[in-house]
Scaffold this active site. Structure first.
Site, PDB file in Angstrom:
ATOM      1  N   GLU A   1      46.012  31.347  61.054  1.00  0.00           N
ATOM      2  CA  GLU A   1      45.303  32.591  61.363  1.00  0.00           C
ATOM      3  C   GLU A   1      45.922  33.140  62.642  1.00  0.00           C
ATOM      4  O   GLU A   1      45.645  32.674  63.734  1.00  0.00           O
ATOM      5  CB  GLU A   1      43.807  32.339  61.587  1.00  0.00           C
TER       6      GLU A   1
ATOM      7  N   ASP B   1      42.735  27.768  62.751  1.00  0.00           N
ATOM      8  CA  ASP B   1      41.975  28.820  63.416  1.00  0.00           C
ATOM      9  C   ASP B   1      42.652  29.273  64.706  1.00  0.00           C
ATOM     10  O   ASP B   1      43.156  28.447  65.478  1.00  0.00           O
ATOM     11  CB  ASP B   1      40.574  28.277  63.752  1.00  0.00           C
TER      12      ASP B   1
END
Ligand code: GLC
Length: 544
Positions: A263, A213
């Protein structure tokens, strides 16, 4: 715990990865929120769909201030979703069906309920406990101004002020997202060690990889410049690559082909590719493709750029149309402006859902024919659209409040509405018949025509198209590895070959076109004209 029948260590180079947002997939215990038991019961659906792997959005213990991206304990499952034993069982059963499991890891920030952060608050200014985070005194006579002018990605300042044990205002701490998500200090060796242990914890339980993330945000400029309009003090800093090189060593120390997927939201493709250098992340999400307008020239440019940059670092490209942070593709492609920007939505503008669905079908075939791996976000295979009409009081995304309750840019709840499985009315089989609560976000009544049950046996449904494409993608040797070669085609038409005998044709123009290459139709996203011409917003897979 190897995956039977899927021995290839480089499975991630061409995998189809299905994204499960656990709170909205399937609710087994009837409290209106999806859970792991719900996923377990639906694994056969995913196996039949033809996917190779699942990526789970965070399932960890969390106060859910940002739907689980505020992790209080990286080694526990949130009771909302189930237990650690259920997660282990889910990994086992997925593997038995030949499906790999990728879990989310959230390294940039934690939860304000994480024991380390609570200890830091309790220990006070100057303590070693505070060094794992970014605590600073404020500016101004009484420290009443935040240490820098940085704005958080959800809106509002990126700093919140603490209160000392005696009740007086104290230091500030940095959070690039919500105040409940304090940023870790990645210069601290204990932070680095802790995350390597977290990776091992899940690899030891059979996880096949991690989706990382906010992967470009970890490292901050320790000088903390007050003004940083370019975000260079915390985005894409060189030292972050060191972190991923050490994570890669951890992943490579396990057998079975474990992967790290980043990401990374950066507009600059050259900078994106740096994360994929040998010994760093295996793949990253292709957000330039997701954000691109439904326009042949623009898409071709993104595809060419993507392939060129990935080739240079020997990494496979990825292709992604939607996820839990963006407006659903049917809605995006049904608007006049079909491009997308994550922090500037355009809700409330006219949407032609039929047009959007036609384009989304064509986009599904385009996406799955490109060289590399593909992601699909739950509900994409059902043709679900962005639910724009969620009542204000039910909105849960922190962006809604932090961006000042802006109806045009209300946050991400609209793509997170629970899936419709069966039946004529809500909860559409998402929750069991004896559920004690309604789905956590309301489902549109029109979704009765979009349930899995309604689409299952309809050869013209979106579900049937995805299933056929995913199976064909597995079976056709031409769609594995290799590159693409563009074919001569009229303006507004994308046509390319994969290998000797496969071609994909997508008509993004506003008139029907003749097939640019002769061939037998393997799959079509919509009906062809009487003489075999390709109507607007239609894609074909051909054997040539
Ligand atoms: C990522 C996630 C998003 C989350 C944010 C903060 O962008 O995809 O859902 O809110 O990071 O963790």
């Amino acid at each position: 715990m190897p995956v039977p029948g899927a021995q290839a260590l480089d499975w991630w180079r061409h995998a189809a990865i299905y994204q499960i947002y656990p709170r909205s997939f399937a609710d087994a215990d009837g409290n209106g929120v999806g859970d792991l038991a719900g996923v377990l019961a639906r694994l056969p659906y995913l196996a039949e769909l033809g996917i190779d792997a699942i990526w789970f959005n965070p399932w960890y213990a969390s106060p859910q201030a940002d739907a689980g991206y505020d992790v209080a304990d990286y080694r526990q499952i949130d009771p909302l979703f189930g237990t650690l034993a259920e997660a282990e069982e889910l990994i086992r059963q997925a593997h038995a069906l030949g499906i790999r499991v990728v879990v989310d890891v959230v390294p940039n920030h934690t939860s304000d309920q994480n024991p380390w952060f609570r200890a830091a608050l309790a220990a006070g200014p100057g303590s070693p406990e505070r060094e794992r985070f970014w605590f600073r005194p404020g500016r101004g006579a009484d420290g009443e101004l935040p240490p820098t002018n940085w704005q958080g990605f959800f809106g509002g300042p990126a700093w919140s002020r603490t209160t000392d044990p005696d009740g007086t205002p104290g230091e500030w701490y940095l959070h690039l997202f919500a105040p409940e998500q304090p940023d870790f200090n990645w210069d601290h060796p204990e932070v680095r060690d802790e995350f390597e242990r977290v990776l091992r914890f899940w690899f030891d339980r059979g996880a096949d990889g991690f989706r990382v993330d906010s992967a470009a945000l970890l490292i901050k400029d320790p000088a903390l410049p007050v003004d940083d309009p370019e975000e260079r003090a915390y985005t894409d800093r060189e030292e972050v690559h060191q972190v991923y090189r050490s994570w890669r060593r951890v992943a490579d120390s396990y057998s079975g082909g474990r992967v790290l997927i980043g990401e990374v939201w950066l507009p600059d493709a050259e900078r994106l590719a740096r994360y994929l250098r040998p010994g760093e992340l295996h793949t990253i999400f292709n957000f330039p493709y997701l954000e691109c307008a439904w326009d042949a020239k623009a898409l071709r440019a993104v595809i060419d750029d993507t392939l060129r940059l990935h080739r240079a670092v020997h990494a496979p490209a990825t292709w992604v149309l939607s996820n839990h942070d963006v407006d659903r593709v049917v809605t995006r492609y049904g608007r006049e402006d079909t491009s997308f920007a994550i922090y500037a939505r355009h809700h409330g503008r006219p949407v032609d859902l039929a047009l959007g669905a036609r384009r989304a079908r064509a986009a599904a075939l385009l996406t799955q024919a490109l060289p590399g791996s593909v992601y699909l976000y739950q509900g994409e295979e059902l043709g679900l659209w962005e639910v724009e009409e969620i009542p204000d009081e039910l909105r849960q995304d922190p962006m809604w409040e932090r961006k000042g309750r802006n109806p045009a840019d209300p946050g991400r709840d609209g793509c997170r509405v629970p899936l419709p499985w069966s039946g004529a009315a809500a909860p559409f089989g998402f929750s069991p018949a004896d559920a004690t609560a309604e789905p956590w976000l309301p489902q549109p009544a029109q979704w009765h025509a979009h349930t899995v049950a309604a689409q299952q046996d309809d050869p013209d449904s979106m579900l049937a198209l995805y299933r056929s494409a995913l199976h064909a993608r597995r079976d056709l040797a031409e769609l594995r590895g290799g590159e693409l070669s563009w074919l001569e085609a009229p303006a507004g038409v994308l046509a390319f070959r994969r290998g000797e005998s496969f071609a994909c044709v997508v008509n993004l123009s506003d008139r029907a076109v003749e097939l640019p290459v002769p061939g037998t139709v393997l799959l079509a996203s919509g009906p062809l004209g009487a003489a075999g011409e390709v109507p607007p917003d239609t894609a074909l897979w051909l054997q040539v």
